[in-house]
Scaffold this motif. Structure first.
Motif, PDB file in Angstrom:
ATOM      1  N   VAL A  48       0.829  -1.193   0.000  1.00 44.99           N
ATOM      2  CA  VAL A  48       0.000   0.000   0.000  1.00 44.99           C
ATOM      3  C   VAL A  48       0.878   1.263   0.000  1.00 44.99           C
ATOM      4  O   VAL A  48       0.727   2.134  -0.851  1.00 44.99           O
ATOM      5  N   SER A  63      -3.138   2.311  -6.341  1.00 47.26           N
ATOM      6  CA  SER A  63      -4.471   2.347  -5.750  1.00 47.26           C
ATOM      7  C   SER A  63      -4.562   3.308  -4.568  1.00 47.26           C
ATOM      8  O   SER A  63      -5.668   3.709  -4.175  1.00 47.26           O
ATOM      9  N   ALA A  64      -3.410   3.665  -3.999  1.00 44.77           N
ATOM     10  CA  ALA A  64      -3.385   4.526  -2.823  1.00 44.77           C
ATOM     11  C   ALA A  64      -3.028   5.979  -3.138  1.00 44.77           C
ATOM     12  O   ALA A  64      -3.299   6.868  -2.327  1.00 44.77           O
ATOM     13  N   MET A  83      -6.188   7.368   5.539  1.00 46.25           N
ATOM     14  CA  MET A  83      -6.898   6.881   4.359  1.00 46.25           C
ATOM     15  C   MET A  83      -8.154   7.710   4.165  1.00 46.25           C
ATOM     16  O   MET A  83      -9.023   7.752   5.035  1.00 46.25           O
ATOM     17  N   LEU A  86     -12.362   6.524   0.979  1.00 48.06           N
ATOM     18  CA  LEU A  86     -12.312   5.059   0.978  1.00 48.06           C
ATOM     19  C   LEU A  86     -13.363   4.463   0.073  1.00 48.06           C
ATOM     20  O   LEU A  86     -14.471   5.004  -0.083  1.00 48.06           O
ATOM     21  N   ASP A  90     -11.259  -1.166  -0.898  1.00 43.91           N
ATOM     22  CA  ASP A  90     -10.192  -0.997   0.089  1.00 43.91           C
ATOM     23  C   ASP A  90     -10.377  -1.929   1.283  1.00 43.91           C
ATOM     24  O   ASP A  90      -9.511  -1.993   2.167  1.00 43.91           O
TER      25      ASP A  90
END
Length: 125
Positions: A48, A63-64, A83, A86, A90
């Motif tokens: 991540v 993706s992050a 985060m 979201l 996830d």
């Protein structure tokens, strides 16, 4: 032996935010690089984000990027993963990991020597 303890997971609606913490009692935290991985049921453990110890450089999975932020507070021997925005995809168990030293990359499971027990993040649609 370095122990890592994650916290901050939970259930959140899509679009919401969570902040994960990774605490350690290790006095070598300031010279350790730290990473976050996640594992959904039936899937491999995926990278991540990571932060390098010596200059604070951060790396993110595609993706992050733009949604997650990795940080560390060496005075508190604690790392964080903020985060935002979201998504249901996830949803996973999130693990923090650490390794003494470390330089660029640090995106693979085998790059790390120590792991936490994981914290569940569930994002509802």
């Amino acid at each position: 032996q370095v122990q890592l303890v994650e916290s901050g997971g939970g259930l959140v609606q899509a679009g919401g935010s969570l902040k994960l913490s990774c605490a350690t009692s290790s006095h070598t935290f300031s010279t350790s690089s730290m990473g976050w991985f996640r594992q959904a049921p039936g899937k491999e453990r995926d990278f991540v984000a990571a932060v390098v110890w010596y200059d604070g450089s951060a790396y993110y999975a595609d993706s992050a990027k733009g949604r997650f932020t990795i940080a560390r507070d060496d005075a508190k021997n604690t790392g964080y993963l903020q985060m935002n925005s979201l998504k249901p995809e996830d949803t996973a168990v999130y693990y923090c990991a650490a390794t003494f030293g470390g330089f660029a990359g640090l995106t693979k499971v085998e790059d790390y020597d120590y792991w936490g027990q994981g914290t569940q993040v569930t994002v509802s649609s």
